[in-house]
Design a protein around this motif. Structure first.
Motif, PDB file in Angstrom:
ATOM      1  N   PRO A  56       0.824  -1.219   0.000  1.00  0.00           N
ATOM      2  CA  PRO A  56       0.000   0.000   0.000  1.00  0.00           C
ATOM      3  C   PRO A  56       0.850   1.257   0.000  1.00  0.00           C
ATOM      4  O   PRO A  56       2.040   1.218   0.334  1.00  0.00           O
ATOM      5  N   THR A  57       0.230   2.344  -0.378  1.00  0.00           N
ATOM      6  CA  THR A  57       0.882   3.652  -0.365  1.00  0.00           C
ATOM      7  C   THR A  57       0.078   4.581   0.528  1.00  0.00           C
ATOM      8  O   THR A  57      -1.153   4.666   0.410  1.00  0.00           O
ATOM      9  N   LEU A  58       0.763   5.281   1.426  1.00  0.00           N
ATOM     10  CA  LEU A  58       0.123   6.248   2.301  1.00  0.00           C
ATOM     11  C   LEU A  58       0.481   7.651   1.834  1.00  0.00           C
ATOM     12  O   LEU A  58       1.661   7.999   1.735  1.00  0.00           O
ATOM     13  N   HIS A 106      -5.606  11.949  -5.503  1.00  0.00           N
ATOM     14  CA  HIS A 106      -5.648  10.681  -4.786  1.00  0.00           C
ATOM     15  C   HIS A 106      -6.971  10.429  -4.076  1.00  0.00           C
ATOM     16  O   HIS A 106      -7.315   9.278  -3.811  1.00  0.00           O
ATOM     17  N   SER A 107      -7.704  11.492  -3.728  1.00  0.00           N
ATOM     18  CA  SER A 107      -8.957  11.324  -2.988  1.00  0.00           C
ATOM     19  C   SER A 107      -9.913  12.465  -3.278  1.00  0.00           C
ATOM     20  O   SER A 107      -9.500  13.633  -3.270  1.00  0.00           O
ATOM     21  N   PRO A 108     -11.195  12.176  -3.468  1.00  0.00           N
ATOM     22  CA  PRO A 108     -12.167  13.242  -3.717  1.00  0.00           C
ATOM     23  C   PRO A 108     -12.428  14.112  -2.496  1.00  0.00           C
ATOM     24  O   PRO A 108     -12.957  15.214  -2.622  1.00  0.00           O
ATOM     25  N   ALA A 109     -12.027  13.635  -1.314  1.00  0.00           N
ATOM     26  CA  ALA A 109     -12.230  14.422  -0.098  1.00  0.00           C
ATOM     27  C   ALA A 109     -11.253  15.591  -0.010  1.00  0.00           C
ATOM     28  O   ALA A 109     -11.491  16.553   0.717  1.00  0.00           O
ATOM     29  N   GLY A 110     -10.138  15.483  -0.707  1.00  0.00           N
ATOM     30  CA  GLY A 110      -9.172  16.575  -0.740  1.00  0.00           C
ATOM     31  C   GLY A 110      -8.387  16.763   0.539  1.00  0.00           C
ATOM     32  O   GLY A 110      -7.884  17.853   0.807  1.00  0.00           O
ATOM     33  N   ASP A 146      -6.647  -1.599  -5.630  1.00  0.00           N
ATOM     34  CA  ASP A 146      -7.776  -0.871  -6.196  1.00  0.00           C
ATOM     35  C   ASP A 146      -8.701  -0.296  -5.125  1.00  0.00           C
ATOM     36  O   ASP A 146      -9.825   0.111  -5.409  1.00  0.00           O
ATOM     37  N   VAL A 147      -8.204  -0.253  -3.897  1.00  0.00           N
ATOM     38  CA  VAL A 147      -8.966   0.309  -2.774  1.00  0.00           C
ATOM     39  C   VAL A 147      -8.303   1.601  -2.314  1.00  0.00           C
ATOM     40  O   VAL A 147      -7.088   1.645  -2.096  1.00  0.00           O
TER      41      VAL A 147
END
Length: 226
Positions: free
Chosen positions: A2-4, A48-52, A61-62
């Motif tokens: 995983p990547t953080l 990376h995320s729609p939450a920003g 894929d998660v």
């Protein structure tokens, strides 16, 4: 692997929580650091995320965002002991972790996380004192009821400790007086090799986030790059 995705290690309390949990649980991961308070910060995070917002865990894929959600995913996906095994301890651990997520606003606002400075003791107001008192109560109750198996809130390290780690750094940064039990717990968090690794990287960062630099003279400046 995983990547953080995280922000500056010197300032990003939410990034520290997930990063520290992954390290303590022995889950290998890559990391992407996106500096805060830059013209393209929001754009880079939104990739990376729609939450920003950070942190963000990308696991195949998660994609998981929000610290507690990341911690739950780590437990499910990697079989990591994220929460205490005992049912009663687990219930309290989840409760205090959620309380940290939603609360302690006075302390978080008046004392932003800043690993590069040390400030002298001063009266930081009744609301901050109330938050410190509540934290001390959590430490006392958790340690008395469930702490026999180790130095952390519930004996072994758990997601609750990861959630409170940035608060522990604030108490140190702002020289806030603590009772012996709370001070011992704070020292346990700050002496963790994983936290020391995080802090060592934080002190080498060149970025300064003005919003997280309080308007008072520091008694210590730890930053290597400052």
């Amino acid at each position: 692997m995983p990547t953080l995705v995280i922000a500056n290690k010197c300032y990003s309390s939410w990034s520290l929580r997930s990063w520290l949990l992954l390290k303590q649980m022995g889950v290998a991961f890559d990391e992407i650091v996106i500096p805060l308070d830059q013209p393209d910060t929001k754009e880079k995070v939104l990739r990376h995320s729609p939450a920003g917002k950070v942190p963000i865990l990308i696991d195949g894929d998660v994609t998981v965002w929000e610290s507690i959600a990341i911690m739950e995913h780590v437990g499910e996906a990697y079989g990591a002991p994220v929460w205490p095994e005992d049912r009663k301890a687990r219930a309290m651990a989840r409760s205090v972790a959620a309380e940290m997520h939603a609360g302690f606003s006075a302390l978080r606002s008046a004392c932003p996380m800043n690993l590069g400075r040390k400030y002298g003791p001063r009266d930081r107001g009744e609301a901050v004192a109330g938050d410190v008192a509540r934290f001390s109560e959590i430490v006392r109750q958790a340690r008395e009821r469930f702490g026999a198996g180790g130095p952390f809130l519930f004996g072994a390290f758990s997601a609750a400790d990861a959630m409170y780690a940035p608060l522990a750094t604030r108490l140190d940064t702002y020289s806030i007086a603590l009772d012996p039990a709370t001070q011992a717990y704070v020292s346990t968090i700050l002496s963790l090799p994983a936290f020391q690794e995080w802090r060592g990287a934080a002190l080498k960062e060149a970025w300064i986030v003005d919003a997280d630099e309080v308007d008072e003279e520091a008694i210590e400046n730890y930053r290597i790059a400052a």
